[in-house]
Scaffold this motif. Structure first.
Motif, PDB file in Angstrom:
ATOM      1  N   ASN A  99      46.556  46.197  49.407  1.00  0.00           N
ATOM      2  CA  ASN A  99      47.062  45.328  48.341  1.00  0.00           C
ATOM      3  C   ASN A  99      45.940  44.552  47.680  1.00  0.00           C
ATOM      4  O   ASN A  99      45.976  44.315  46.481  1.00  0.00           O
ATOM      5  CB  ASN A  99      48.131  44.369  48.880  1.00  0.00           C
ATOM      6  N   LEU A 100      44.951  44.149  48.472  1.00  0.00           N
ATOM      7  CA  LEU A 100      43.804  43.456  47.884  1.00  0.00           C
ATOM      8  C   LEU A 100      43.101  44.373  46.881  1.00  0.00           C
ATOM      9  O   LEU A 100      42.760  43.953  45.782  1.00  0.00           O
ATOM     10  CB  LEU A 100      42.821  43.003  48.970  1.00  0.00           C
ATOM     11  N   VAL A 101      42.918  45.621  47.249  1.00  0.00           N
ATOM     12  CA  VAL A 101      42.269  46.578  46.346  1.00  0.00           C
ATOM     13  C   VAL A 101      43.115  46.746  45.079  1.00  0.00           C
ATOM     14  O   VAL A 101      42.604  46.686  43.954  1.00  0.00           O
ATOM     15  CB  VAL A 101      42.061  47.934  47.051  1.00  0.00           C
ATOM     16  N   LEU A 102      44.416  46.925  45.254  1.00  0.00           N
ATOM     17  CA  LEU A 102      45.291  47.142  44.104  1.00  0.00           C
ATOM     18  C   LEU A 102      45.389  45.920  43.200  1.00  0.00           C
ATOM     19  O   LEU A 102      45.630  46.052  42.004  1.00  0.00           O
ATOM     20  CB  LEU A 102      46.690  47.537  44.584  1.00  0.00           C
ATOM     21  N   TYR A 158      49.177  37.242  26.659  1.00  0.00           N
ATOM     22  CA  TYR A 158      47.954  36.623  26.138  1.00  0.00           C
ATOM     23  C   TYR A 158      46.710  37.233  26.787  1.00  0.00           C
ATOM     24  O   TYR A 158      45.842  36.537  27.282  1.00  0.00           O
ATOM     25  CB  TYR A 158      47.996  35.105  26.333  1.00  0.00           C
ATOM     26  N   GLN A 159      46.657  38.571  26.757  1.00  0.00           N
ATOM     27  CA  GLN A 159      45.585  39.285  27.447  1.00  0.00           C
ATOM     28  C   GLN A 159      44.189  38.976  26.919  1.00  0.00           C
ATOM     29  O   GLN A 159      43.213  39.178  27.638  1.00  0.00           O
ATOM     30  CB  GLN A 159      45.843  40.794  27.374  1.00  0.00           C
ATOM     31  N   ASP A 160      44.076  38.501  25.698  1.00  0.00           N
ATOM     32  CA  ASP A 160      42.765  38.188  25.138  1.00  0.00           C
ATOM     33  C   ASP A 160      42.371  36.735  25.351  1.00  0.00           C
ATOM     34  O   ASP A 160      41.353  36.286  24.831  1.00  0.00           O
ATOM     35  CB  ASP A 160      42.749  38.510  23.637  1.00  0.00           C
ATOM     36  N   GLU A 161      43.164  36.012  26.124  1.00  0.00           N
ATOM     37  CA  GLU A 161      42.887  34.594  26.334  1.00  0.00           C
ATOM     38  C   GLU A 161      42.601  34.306  27.807  1.00  0.00           C
ATOM     39  O   GLU A 161      42.899  35.105  28.694  1.00  0.00           O
ATOM     40  CB  GLU A 161      44.073  33.765  25.838  1.00  0.00           C
ATOM     41  N   VAL A 162      42.048  33.134  28.047  1.00  0.00           N
ATOM     42  CA  VAL A 162      41.660  32.725  29.397  1.00  0.00           C
ATOM     43  C   VAL A 162      42.854  32.674  30.339  1.00  0.00           C
ATOM     44  O   VAL A 162      42.728  32.975  31.530  1.00  0.00           O
ATOM     45  CB  VAL A 162      40.950  31.344  29.349  1.00  0.00           C
ATOM     46  N   ILE A 163      44.009  32.358  29.826  1.00  0.00           N
ATOM     47  CA  ILE A 163      45.191  32.224  30.669  1.00  0.00           C
ATOM     48  C   ILE A 163      45.523  33.535  31.386  1.00  0.00           C
ATOM     49  O   ILE A 163      46.015  33.524  32.511  1.00  0.00           O
ATOM     50  CB  ILE A 163      46.405  31.710  29.838  1.00  0.00           C
ATOM     51  N   PHE A 164      45.225  34.670  30.749  1.00  0.00           N
ATOM     52  CA  PHE A 164      45.478  35.959  31.398  1.00  0.00           C
ATOM     53  C   PHE A 164      44.545  36.133  32.597  1.00  0.00           C
ATOM     54  O   PHE A 164      44.960  36.634  33.646  1.00  0.00           O
ATOM     55  CB  PHE A 164      45.312  37.115  30.402  1.00  0.00           C
ATOM     56  N   LEU A 223      41.397  46.395  38.273  1.00  0.00           N
ATOM     57  CA  LEU A 223      42.415  47.429  38.471  1.00  0.00           C
ATOM     58  C   LEU A 223      43.812  46.934  38.100  1.00  0.00           C
ATOM     59  O   LEU A 223      44.635  47.670  37.584  1.00  0.00           O
ATOM     60  CB  LEU A 223      42.423  47.887  39.930  1.00  0.00           C
ATOM     61  N   TRP A 224      44.067  45.676  38.419  1.00  0.00           N
ATOM     62  CA  TRP A 224      45.393  45.102  38.239  1.00  0.00           C
ATOM     63  C   TRP A 224      45.677  44.745  36.789  1.00  0.00           C
ATOM     64  O   TRP A 224      46.797  44.908  36.307  1.00  0.00           O
ATOM     65  CB  TRP A 224      45.522  43.877  39.133  1.00  0.00           C
ATOM     66  N   GLY A 225      44.662  44.272  36.073  1.00  0.00           N
ATOM     67  CA  GLY A 225      44.845  43.806  34.695  1.00  0.00           C
ATOM     68  C   GLY A 225      45.571  44.792  33.800  1.00  0.00           C
ATOM     69  O   GLY A 225      46.545  44.422  33.118  1.00  0.00           O
ATOM     70  N   PRO A 226      45.151  46.062  33.774  1.00  0.00           N
ATOM     71  CA  PRO A 226      45.841  47.013  32.899  1.00  0.00           C
ATOM     72  C   PRO A 226      47.286  47.317  33.333  1.00  0.00           C
ATOM     73  O   PRO A 226      48.074  47.797  32.524  1.00  0.00           O
ATOM     74  CB  PRO A 226      44.984  48.282  33.000  1.00  0.00           C
ATOM     75  N   GLN A 227      47.633  47.035  34.591  1.00  0.00           N
ATOM     76  CA  GLN A 227      48.978  47.332  35.090  1.00  0.00           C
ATOM     77  C   GLN A 227      49.983  46.227  34.777  1.00  0.00           C
ATOM     78  O   GLN A 227      51.185  46.486  34.700  1.00  0.00           O
ATOM     79  CB  GLN A 227      48.934  47.549  36.614  1.00  0.00           C
ATOM     80  N   VAL A 228      49.512  45.009  34.605  1.00  0.00           N
ATOM     81  CA  VAL A 228      50.417  43.868  34.436  1.00  0.00           C
ATOM     82  C   VAL A 228      51.351  44.048  33.232  1.00  0.00           C
ATOM     83  O   VAL A 228      52.556  43.801  33.356  1.00  0.00           O
ATOM     84  CB  VAL A 228      49.632  42.539  34.371  1.00  0.00           C
ATOM     85  N   PRO A 229      50.850  44.498  32.068  1.00  0.00           N
ATOM     86  CA  PRO A 229      51.788  44.678  30.942  1.00  0.00           C
ATOM     87  C   PRO A 229      52.885  45.706  31.225  1.00  0.00           C
ATOM     88  O   PRO A 229      53.989  45.595  30.685  1.00  0.00           O
ATOM     89  CB  PRO A 229      50.879  45.163  29.803  1.00  0.00           C
ATOM     90  N   LEU A 235      45.961  34.315  35.435  1.00  0.00           N
ATOM     91  CA  LEU A 235      47.031  35.082  36.059  1.00  0.00           C
ATOM     92  C   LEU A 235      46.449  36.136  37.009  1.00  0.00           C
ATOM     93  O   LEU A 235      46.910  36.281  38.147  1.00  0.00           O
ATOM     94  CB  LEU A 235      47.896  35.755  34.995  1.00  0.00           C
ATOM     95  N   LEU A 236      45.430  36.854  36.552  1.00  0.00           N
ATOM     96  CA  LEU A 236      44.799  37.863  37.406  1.00  0.00           C
ATOM     97  C   LEU A 236      44.158  37.224  38.632  1.00  0.00           C
ATOM     98  O   LEU A 236      44.227  37.779  39.734  1.00  0.00           O
ATOM     99  CB  LEU A 236      43.753  38.653  36.619  1.00  0.00           C
ATOM    100  N   ASP A 237      43.544  36.074  38.454  1.00  0.00           N
ATOM    101  CA  ASP A 237      42.936  35.370  39.589  1.00  0.00           C
ATOM    102  C   ASP A 237      43.995  34.937  40.600  1.00  0.00           C
ATOM    103  O   ASP A 237      43.777  35.002  41.812  1.00  0.00           O
ATOM    104  CB  ASP A 237      42.142  34.158  39.114  1.00  0.00           C
ATOM    105  N   ALA A 238      45.148  34.500  40.098  1.00  0.00           N
ATOM    106  CA  ALA A 238      46.231  34.102  41.004  1.00  0.00           C
ATOM    107  C   ALA A 238      46.714  35.302  41.813  1.00  0.00           C
ATOM    108  O   ALA A 238      46.945  35.196  43.021  1.00  0.00           O
ATOM    109  CB  ALA A 238      47.386  33.492  40.204  1.00  0.00           C
TER     110      ALA A 238
END
Length: 136
Positions: free
Chosen positions: A18-21, A41-47, A26-32, A50-53
């Motif tokens: 799960n850490l790898v996934l 808001y993929q082009d903004e810091v808030i995204f 790797l995860w960013g493109p899957q979230v949408p 979300l990935l860091d969380a």
């Protein structure tokens, strides 16, 4: 008990994977795909936040996974503590999946992950029951 050891190692490896996934690249493109129709808001810091969380979720699961694998060296000693940790983890994430399915997450994705939680809990109950029977 072999079944208990296999379960602990299997869930441990799954948690580490799960850490790898959930790694941001790797995860960013899957979230949408998980949240269709939601402005992320993929082009903004808030995204990135979300990935860091999600990465922290992956790190937490990986930590539990490492402890499960280490505990599998002596499963009869460690199962009374480790199996409840997995049950709590799976229950919390299962509740999250139900909530997410009701509020924007793709229902198929939520159901697949919910089934995984149920499988881990159900198999954990079996090995826990069998281990308790041997522990008497």
């Amino acid at each position: 008990m072999k079944g208990l050891k296999v379960w602990m190692v299997g869930v441990g490896i799954f948690y580490i994977l799960n850490l790898v996934l959930l790694w941001p690249s790797l995860w960013g493109p899957q979230v949408p795909l998980m949240y269709p129709g939601v402005e992320l808001y993929q082009d903004e810091v808030i995204f990135q936040l979300l990935l860091d969380a999600w990465l922290i979720v992956g790190l937490g699961l990986a930590a539990i996974g490492v402890v499960l694998i280490a505990g599998a060296r002596n499963p009869m000693r460690y199962y009374p503590a480790l199996i409840p940790v997995v049950f709590i983890t799976e229950t919390i994430f299962g509740i999250w999946d139900i909530y997410s399915a009701m509020n924007h997450e793709d229902v198929v994705v939520a159901l697949i992950t919910l089934v995984i939680h149920v499988i881990i809990i159900a198999t954990g109950l079996v090995v826990w029951k069998n281990a308790k029977a041997l522990d008497v």
